[in-house]
Enzyme design. Structure first.
Site, PDB file in Angstrom:
ATOM      1  N   ASP A  32       0.856  -1.191   0.000  1.00 56.80           N
ATOM      2  CA  ASP A  32       0.000   0.000   0.000  1.00 56.80           C
ATOM      3  C   ASP A  32       0.889   1.238   0.000  1.00 56.80           C
ATOM      4  O   ASP A  32       1.890   1.306   0.725  1.00 56.80           O
ATOM      5  CB  ASP A  32      -0.916  -0.004   1.223  1.00 56.80           C
ATOM      6  CG  ASP A  32      -2.057   0.990   1.080  1.00 56.80           C
ATOM      7  OD1 ASP A  32      -3.214   0.553   0.971  1.00 56.80           O
ATOM      8  OD2 ASP A  32      -1.793   2.217   1.070  1.00 56.80           O
ATOM      9  N   ILE A  33       0.534   2.211  -0.816  1.00 54.76           N
ATOM     10  CA  ILE A  33       1.342   3.420  -0.978  1.00 54.76           C
ATOM     11  C   ILE A  33       1.322   4.300   0.282  1.00 54.76           C
ATOM     12  O   ILE A  33       2.256   5.060   0.525  1.00 54.76           O
ATOM     13  CB  ILE A  33       0.861   4.189  -2.239  1.00 54.76           C
ATOM     14  CG1 ILE A  33       1.954   5.030  -2.837  1.00 54.76           C
ATOM     15  CG2 ILE A  33      -0.400   4.977  -1.984  1.00 54.76           C
ATOM     16  CD1 ILE A  33       1.635   5.543  -4.248  1.00 54.76           C
ATOM     17  N   ASN A  87     -12.833  -3.261   2.595  1.00 51.77           N
ATOM     18  CA  ASN A  87     -13.805  -2.174   2.677  1.00 51.77           C
ATOM     19  C   ASN A  87     -14.808  -2.352   1.537  1.00 51.77           C
ATOM     20  O   ASN A  87     -14.420  -2.623   0.398  1.00 51.77           O
ATOM     21  CB  ASN A  87     -13.095  -0.823   2.569  1.00 51.77           C
ATOM     22  CG  ASN A  87     -12.133  -0.605   3.734  1.00 51.77           C
ATOM     23  OD1 ASN A  87     -12.366  -1.092   4.835  1.00 51.77           O
ATOM     24  ND2 ASN A  87     -11.045   0.099   3.482  1.00 51.77           N
ATOM     25  N   GLY A  93     -15.905   2.675   3.661  1.00 52.57           N
ATOM     26  CA  GLY A  93     -14.536   3.191   3.606  1.00 52.57           C
ATOM     27  C   GLY A  93     -13.789   2.852   2.329  1.00 52.57           C
ATOM     28  O   GLY A  93     -12.584   3.096   2.227  1.00 52.57           O
ATOM     29  N   GLN A  94     -14.494   2.301   1.339  1.00 56.92           N
ATOM     30  CA  GLN A  94     -13.808   1.936   0.090  1.00 56.92           C
ATOM     31  C   GLN A  94     -13.571   3.182  -0.758  1.00 56.92           C
ATOM     32  O   GLN A  94     -14.490   3.978  -0.987  1.00 56.92           O
ATOM     33  CB  GLN A  94     -14.644   0.916  -0.700  1.00 56.92           C
ATOM     34  CG  GLN A  94     -13.907   0.344  -1.902  1.00 56.92           C
ATOM     35  CD  GLN A  94     -14.688  -0.758  -2.613  1.00 56.92           C
ATOM     36  OE1 GLN A  94     -15.829  -1.077  -2.248  1.00 56.92           O
ATOM     37  NE2 GLN A  94     -14.079  -1.352  -3.629  1.00 56.92           N
ATOM     38  N   HIS A 100     -10.192  -5.381  -3.244  1.00 59.05           N
ATOM     39  CA  HIS A 100      -8.864  -5.680  -2.710  1.00 59.05           C
ATOM     40  C   HIS A 100      -8.975  -6.012  -1.232  1.00 59.05           C
ATOM     41  O   HIS A 100      -9.868  -5.531  -0.544  1.00 59.05           O
ATOM     42  CB  HIS A 100      -7.905  -4.499  -2.924  1.00 59.05           C
ATOM     43  CG  HIS A 100      -8.445  -3.193  -2.427  1.00 59.05           C
ATOM     44  ND1 HIS A 100      -9.343  -2.450  -3.148  1.00 59.05           N
ATOM     45  CD2 HIS A 100      -8.215  -2.508  -1.294  1.00 59.05           C
ATOM     46  CE1 HIS A 100      -9.643  -1.349  -2.476  1.00 59.05           C
ATOM     47  NE2 HIS A 100      -8.978  -1.367  -1.329  1.00 59.05           N
ATOM     48  N   HIS A 102      -6.887  -5.694   2.271  1.00 60.54           N
ATOM     49  CA  HIS A 102      -5.754  -5.116   2.988  1.00 60.54           C
ATOM     50  C   HIS A 102      -5.198  -6.178   3.926  1.00 60.54           C
ATOM     51  O   HIS A 102      -5.962  -6.814   4.666  1.00 60.54           O
ATOM     52  CB  HIS A 102      -6.195  -3.934   3.859  1.00 60.54           C
ATOM     53  CG  HIS A 102      -6.729  -2.760   3.100  1.00 60.54           C
ATOM     54  ND1 HIS A 102      -5.976  -1.637   2.858  1.00 60.54           N
ATOM     55  CD2 HIS A 102      -7.945  -2.515   2.548  1.00 60.54           C
ATOM     56  CE1 HIS A 102      -6.709  -0.753   2.187  1.00 60.54           C
ATOM     57  NE2 HIS A 102      -7.907  -1.261   1.989  1.00 60.54           N
TER      58      HIS A 102
HETATM   59  P1  AMP Z   1      -9.725   1.349   0.114  1.00 57.55           P
HETATM   60  O1  AMP Z   1     -10.010   2.549   0.960  1.00 57.55           O
HETATM   61  O2  AMP Z   1     -10.060   0.062   0.799  1.00 57.55           O
HETATM   62  O3  AMP Z   1     -10.334   1.476  -1.261  1.00 57.55           O
HETATM   63  O4  AMP Z   1      -8.154   1.297  -0.035  1.00 57.55           O
HETATM   64  C1  AMP Z   1      -7.444   1.813  -1.109  1.00 57.55           C
HETATM   65  C2  AMP Z   1      -5.995   1.743  -0.724  1.00 57.55           C
HETATM   66  O5  AMP Z   1      -5.210   1.842  -1.901  1.00 57.55           O
HETATM   67  C3  AMP Z   1      -5.530   2.869   0.203  1.00 57.55           C
HETATM   68  O6  AMP Z   1      -5.015   2.293   1.393  1.00 57.55           O
HETATM   69  C4  AMP Z   1      -4.455   3.590  -0.608  1.00 57.55           C
HETATM   70  O7  AMP Z   1      -3.376   4.027   0.189  1.00 57.55           O
HETATM   71  C5  AMP Z   1      -4.022   2.530  -1.595  1.00 57.55           C
HETATM   72  N1  AMP Z   1      -3.478   3.023  -2.860  1.00 57.55           N
HETATM   73  C6  AMP Z   1      -3.975   3.987  -3.663  1.00 57.55           C
HETATM   74  N2  AMP Z   1      -3.219   4.137  -4.763  1.00 57.55           N
HETATM   75  C7  AMP Z   1      -2.212   3.238  -4.663  1.00 57.55           C
HETATM   76  C8  AMP Z   1      -1.097   2.902  -5.486  1.00 57.55           C
HETATM   77  N3  AMP Z   1      -0.842   3.523  -6.648  1.00 57.55           N
HETATM   78  N4  AMP Z   1      -0.268   1.912  -5.066  1.00 57.55           N
HETATM   79  C9  AMP Z   1      -0.480   1.292  -3.900  1.00 57.55           C
HETATM   80  N5  AMP Z   1      -1.527   1.564  -3.085  1.00 57.55           N
HETATM   81  C10 AMP Z   1      -2.377   2.521  -3.453  1.00 57.55           C
END
Ligand code: AMP
Ligand code: ZN
Length: 108
Positions: A32-33, A87, A93-94, A100, A102
């Site tokens: 995760d970024i 999420n 919270g998505q 995906h 986490h």
């Molecule tokens: P969600 O809130 O469950 O949709 O989570 C989306 C997640 O994707 C968040 O934790 C972001 O930090 C992560 N995210 C967004 N863009 C990227 C990216 N380019 N590479 C890795 N993680 C990312």
């Protein structure tokens, strides 16, 4: 199925550079970024499924596979424990509407 404006589809298609910790025919794993834990991974199916709420018949095989990947990457990284979070929908919270899981851990 590739969705044009989906960042995870672009990552999977390697249009956006991203290091995969694991890749197989059904899914990829990357970091995760914006990590919210010492180890924070995303386990992402290659098929664009919007969310758990939009699963179709047969997608349970893919979702089950994501759990199996969590087990395997947890073993590979020697994690002593982890939290798996999915999420679902804006109110869940998505933020990215490509399903995906986490994987977060205090270890790693
Ligand atoms: P969600 O809130 O469950 O949709 O989570 C989306 C997640 O994707 C968040 O934790 C972001 O930090 C992560 N995210 C967004 N863009 C990227 C990216 N380019 N590479 C890795 N993680 C990312
Ligand atoms: Zn997608």
């Amino acid at each position: 199925m590739f969705v044009n404006d989906c960042i995870f589809c672009k990552i999977i298609e390697k249009q956006i550079p991203c290091e995969f910790l694991h890749e197989d025919e059904l899914a990829v794993i990357f970091r995760d970024i914006h990590p919210k834990a010492k180890t924070h991974l995303l386990i992402v199916p290659k098929k664009h499924i919007h969310s758990i709420a939009q699963m179709e018949e047969g997608d349970e095989k893919i979702v089950g596979h994501l759990m199996r990947m969590a087990q395997k990457i947890g073993d590979k990284l020697g994690l002593s424990g982890y939290n798996l979070q999915i999420n679902v929908g804006k109110d869940g919270g998505q933020e990215i509407f490509h399903l995906h899981v986490h994987l977060m851990s205090k270890s790693g």
